[in-house]
Design an enzyme around this catalytic site. Structure first.
Site, PDB file in Angstrom:
ATOM      1  N   ARG A   1      25.391 -13.676   1.931  1.00 41.83           N
ATOM      2  CA  ARG A   1      23.998 -13.856   1.506  1.00 41.83           C
ATOM      3  C   ARG A   1      23.279 -14.680   2.570  1.00 41.83           C
ATOM      4  O   ARG A   1      23.844 -15.626   3.128  1.00 41.83           O
ATOM      5  CB  ARG A   1      23.916 -14.587   0.164  1.00 41.83           C
ATOM      6  CG  ARG A   1      24.179 -13.688  -1.022  1.00 41.83           C
ATOM      7  CD  ARG A   1      23.078 -12.628  -1.224  1.00 41.83           C
ATOM      8  NE  ARG A   1      23.321 -11.784  -2.385  1.00 41.83           N
ATOM      9  CZ  ARG A   1      23.905 -10.584  -2.349  1.00 41.83           C
ATOM     10  NH1 ARG A   1      24.311 -10.068  -1.201  1.00 41.83           N
ATOM     11  NH2 ARG A   1      24.063  -9.881  -3.459  1.00 41.83           N
TER      12      ARG A   1
ATOM     13  N   HIS B   1      20.201  -5.346   5.320  1.00 42.77           N
ATOM     14  CA  HIS B   1      20.957  -5.437   4.063  1.00 42.77           C
ATOM     15  C   HIS B   1      21.508  -4.069   3.632  1.00 42.77           C
ATOM     16  O   HIS B   1      21.207  -3.582   2.529  1.00 42.77           O
ATOM     17  CB  HIS B   1      20.110  -6.059   2.947  1.00 42.77           C
ATOM     18  CG  HIS B   1      20.951  -6.637   1.835  1.00 42.77           C
ATOM     19  ND1 HIS B   1      20.621  -7.761   1.137  1.00 42.77           N
ATOM     20  CD2 HIS B   1      22.136  -6.220   1.306  1.00 42.77           C
ATOM     21  CE1 HIS B   1      21.544  -8.014   0.218  1.00 42.77           C
ATOM     22  NE2 HIS B   1      22.488  -7.079   0.307  1.00 42.77           N
TER      23      HIS B   1
HETATM   24  P1  NAP Z   1      34.456 -12.351  -4.781  1.00 47.27           P
HETATM   25  O1  NAP Z   1      35.567 -11.401  -4.988  1.00 47.27           O
HETATM   26  O2  NAP Z   1      33.956 -13.127  -5.939  1.00 47.27           O
HETATM   27  O3  NAP Z   1      34.915 -13.358  -3.624  1.00 47.27           O
HETATM   28  C1  NAP Z   1      34.186 -14.481  -3.272  1.00 47.27           C
HETATM   29  C2  NAP Z   1      35.014 -15.333  -2.342  1.00 47.27           C
HETATM   30  O4  NAP Z   1      34.226 -16.450  -1.910  1.00 47.27           O
HETATM   31  C3  NAP Z   1      36.254 -15.918  -3.036  1.00 47.27           C
HETATM   32  O5  NAP Z   1      37.355 -15.922  -2.163  1.00 47.27           O
HETATM   33  C4  NAP Z   1      35.821 -17.338  -3.346  1.00 47.27           C
HETATM   34  O6  NAP Z   1      36.888 -18.282  -3.431  1.00 47.27           O
HETATM   35  C5  NAP Z   1      34.959 -17.638  -2.133  1.00 47.27           C
HETATM   36  N1  NAP Z   1      34.079 -18.759  -2.402  1.00 47.27           N
HETATM   37  C6  NAP Z   1      33.118 -18.886  -3.335  1.00 47.27           C
HETATM   38  N2  NAP Z   1      32.568 -20.111  -3.296  1.00 47.27           N
HETATM   39  C7  NAP Z   1      33.207 -20.772  -2.317  1.00 47.27           C
HETATM   40  C8  NAP Z   1      33.112 -22.093  -1.806  1.00 47.27           C
HETATM   41  N3  NAP Z   1      32.239 -22.985  -2.316  1.00 47.27           N
HETATM   42  N4  NAP Z   1      33.932 -22.451  -0.799  1.00 47.27           N
HETATM   43  C9  NAP Z   1      34.820 -21.576  -0.301  1.00 47.27           C
HETATM   44  N5  NAP Z   1      34.970 -20.308  -0.734  1.00 47.27           N
HETATM   45  C10 NAP Z   1      34.168 -19.916  -1.737  1.00 47.27           C
HETATM   46  O7  NAP Z   1      33.195 -11.619  -4.155  1.00 47.27           O
HETATM   47  P2  NAP Z   1      33.178 -10.289  -3.251  1.00 47.27           P
HETATM   48  O8  NAP Z   1      33.247  -9.087  -4.106  1.00 47.27           O
HETATM   49  O9  NAP Z   1      34.168 -10.434  -2.159  1.00 47.27           O
HETATM   50  O10 NAP Z   1      31.680 -10.373  -2.656  1.00 47.27           O
HETATM   51  C11 NAP Z   1      31.300 -11.478  -1.869  1.00 47.27           C
HETATM   52  C12 NAP Z   1      29.809 -11.464  -1.620  1.00 47.27           C
HETATM   53  O11 NAP Z   1      29.456 -10.456  -0.691  1.00 47.27           O
HETATM   54  C13 NAP Z   1      28.911 -11.145  -2.810  1.00 47.27           C
HETATM   55  O12 NAP Z   1      28.763 -12.260  -3.674  1.00 47.27           O
HETATM   56  C14 NAP Z   1      27.598 -10.775  -2.139  1.00 47.27           C
HETATM   57  O13 NAP Z   1      26.826 -11.930  -1.940  1.00 47.27           O
HETATM   58  C15 NAP Z   1      28.061 -10.217  -0.789  1.00 47.27           C
HETATM   59  N6  NAP Z   1      27.796  -8.778  -0.656  1.00 47.27           N
HETATM   60  C16 NAP Z   1      26.949  -8.348   0.314  1.00 47.27           C
HETATM   61  C17 NAP Z   1      26.716  -6.991   0.468  1.00 47.27           C
HETATM   62  C18 NAP Z   1      25.843  -6.463   1.567  1.00 47.27           C
HETATM   63  O14 NAP Z   1      25.525  -5.283   1.571  1.00 47.27           O
HETATM   64  N7  NAP Z   1      25.480  -7.283   2.523  1.00 47.27           N
HETATM   65  C19 NAP Z   1      27.348  -6.070  -0.380  1.00 47.27           C
HETATM   66  C20 NAP Z   1      28.213  -6.547  -1.366  1.00 47.27           C
HETATM   67  C21 NAP Z   1      28.437  -7.910  -1.498  1.00 47.27           C
HETATM   68  P3  NAP Z   1      38.026 -18.137  -4.577  1.00 47.27           P
HETATM   69  O15 NAP Z   1      38.843 -16.942  -4.156  1.00 47.27           O
HETATM   70  O16 NAP Z   1      38.775 -19.401  -4.480  1.00 47.27           O
HETATM   71  O17 NAP Z   1      37.300 -17.920  -5.875  1.00 47.27           O
HETATM   72  C1  GLV Z   2      24.811  -6.341  -2.244  1.00 45.59           C
HETATM   73  O1  GLV Z   2      24.264  -7.166  -1.598  1.00 45.59           O
HETATM   74  C2  GLV Z   2      25.745  -6.635  -3.291  1.00 45.59           C
HETATM   75  O2  GLV Z   2      25.800  -7.785  -3.739  1.00 45.59           O
HETATM   76  O3  GLV Z   2      26.452  -5.709  -3.721  1.00 45.59           O
END
Ligand code: NAP
Ligand code: GLV
Length: 313
Positions: free
Chosen positions: A228, A276
């Site tokens: 983000r 994005h």
């Molecule tokens: P997820 O499975 O919830 O993983 C989040 C990771 O971040 C986990 O490993 C978590 O730690 C870690 N984290 C959260 N807060 C933290 C902190 N304060 N310090 C250190 N590590 C921290 O989420 P995901 O499915 O991988 O998605 C991640 C993010 O990608 C989404 O929230 C979104 O913002 C972004 N995204 C972007 C796009 C795009 O098109 N650009 C698309 C999809 C998603 P733990 O494992 O210990 O809980």
């Molecule tokens: C896109 O940014 C998502 O959170 O899936």
């Protein structure tokens, strides 16, 4: 049972069409349609109008049509209902493509070659092996772990940083506040796939940038952000790219989207921007996913991939 789709900034028609294909027996409505609010059990949303969801009295679950949920957690009137987020191979695979593409873009010096081609200039640079590059992924969740495996397969040295302790095959795992400094000190290419929470807001600032390794083959760090935009202090990155403390960057997400025309990021050297699109939510794949989750829930199984409101992701 009616499904409501509220997607701000996306074309709703694709979602309506895909949902009707995936669930021909269900009514699918948009916020502006005429429908009985009491009939709506499930809301599928992306950046819904704040306060709107609380107007649906019989709602049972809210499905975020993306992996991130900051578009919901910032609504002070969000009803106290289960919030489910997307965890689907289609979305995960798209993000891994973006990460691999952008790691390779900098590793293989393609910003230099694109500029050289535009200038009609034949300018080969020395190329080092993937194994010489230490990639560090912030966020070892669904997306971070998949990207890590793809980068390992290419031969990069991969570490990850998460909030809680993790074990991932082949990945050097760090966690928590104490793990941040050693993680940064061994990282040549930083990839952020963090969710936006109170703890991750403005996390990647000048101090973090300056704590990255400077002894890697690129002569300084590279920064990639597809988590983000508000996790990164953009002004600090712009300054570091301009004075050469950072050698390159790729950004897919921004503090303000669309990125305003006056943003200095547009004119910053060695920076590659995408609007994005790293992991777009595909209506066909994700409608199938959500309808599958709803069917499982109605068959008595618990909802999966629930957001922890307290943690914010
Ligand atoms: P997820 O499975 O919830 O993983 C989040 C990771 O971040 C986990 O490993 C978590 O730690 C870690 N984290 C959260 N807060 C933290 C902190 N304060 N310090 C250190 N590590 C921290 O989420 P995901 O499915 O991988 O998605 C991640 C993010 O990608 C989404 O929230 C979104 O913002 C972004 N995204 C972007 C796009 C795009 O098109 N650009 C698309 C999809 C998603 P733990 O494992 O210990 O809980
Ligand atoms: C896109 O940014 C998502 O959170 O899936």
């Amino acid at each position: 049972m009616t499904i409501l789709v509220a997607v701000r900034g996306w074309k709703p028609d694709h979602w309506i069409h895909a949902l009707r294909e995936a669930a021909p027996d269900r009514a699918v409505v948009l916020p502006g349609d005429e429908f009985d609010p009491d009939s709506v059990r499930y809301a599928l949303v992306w950046k819904p109008e704040p306060g709107y969801l609380k107007t649906l009295p019989k709602l049972e679950a809210i499905f975020s049509l993306g992996a991130g949920v900051d578009h919901l957690t910032t609504d002070p009137d969000l009803p106290d209902l289960p919030v489910v987020r997307i965890v689907d191979p289609d979305l995960t695979g798209r993000m891994t493509e973006w990460v691999v593409l952008n790691v390779l873009l900098h590793h293989r010096r393609h910003l230099h070659y694109a500029a050289a081609q535009a200038a009609g200039s034949w300018k080969p640079l020395r190329q080092w092996a993937a194994g010489a590059v230490r990639v560090g992924i912030m966020g070892l969740g669904e997306l971070g772990r998949d990207a890590a495996q793809a980068l390992l397969a290419l031969g990069f040295q991969v570490a990850g940083w998460s909030r809680t302790e993790k074990r991932v095959d082949g990945v050097d795992c760090f966690h928590g506040k104490d793990g941040l400094a050693p993680f940064l000190a061994r990282t040549d290419m930083l990839v952020s796939l963090l969710p936006l929470t109170a703890e991750t807001e403005s996390l990647i600032d000048r101090a973090v940038i300056d704590a990255l390794a400077k002894d890697g083959p690129l002569g300084g760090p590279v920064i990639l952000n597809a988590g983000r935009g508000r996790s990164l202090v953009e002004a600090d990155l712009v300054e570091a790219l301009r004075d050469g403390r950072v050698k390159g960057a790729s950004l897919d997400v921004f503090a303000t989207e669309p990125l305003p025309p006056e943003s200095p990021l547009w004119q910053t050297p060695n920076l590659f921007l995408t609007p994005h699109v790293a992991a777009e939510s595909d209506p066909v794949a994700l409608s199938r996913y959500v309808i599958g989750e709803i069917a499982a829930y109605e068959a008595g199984r618990p909802l999966r991939h629930l957001v922890d409101r307290h943690k914010g992701y």
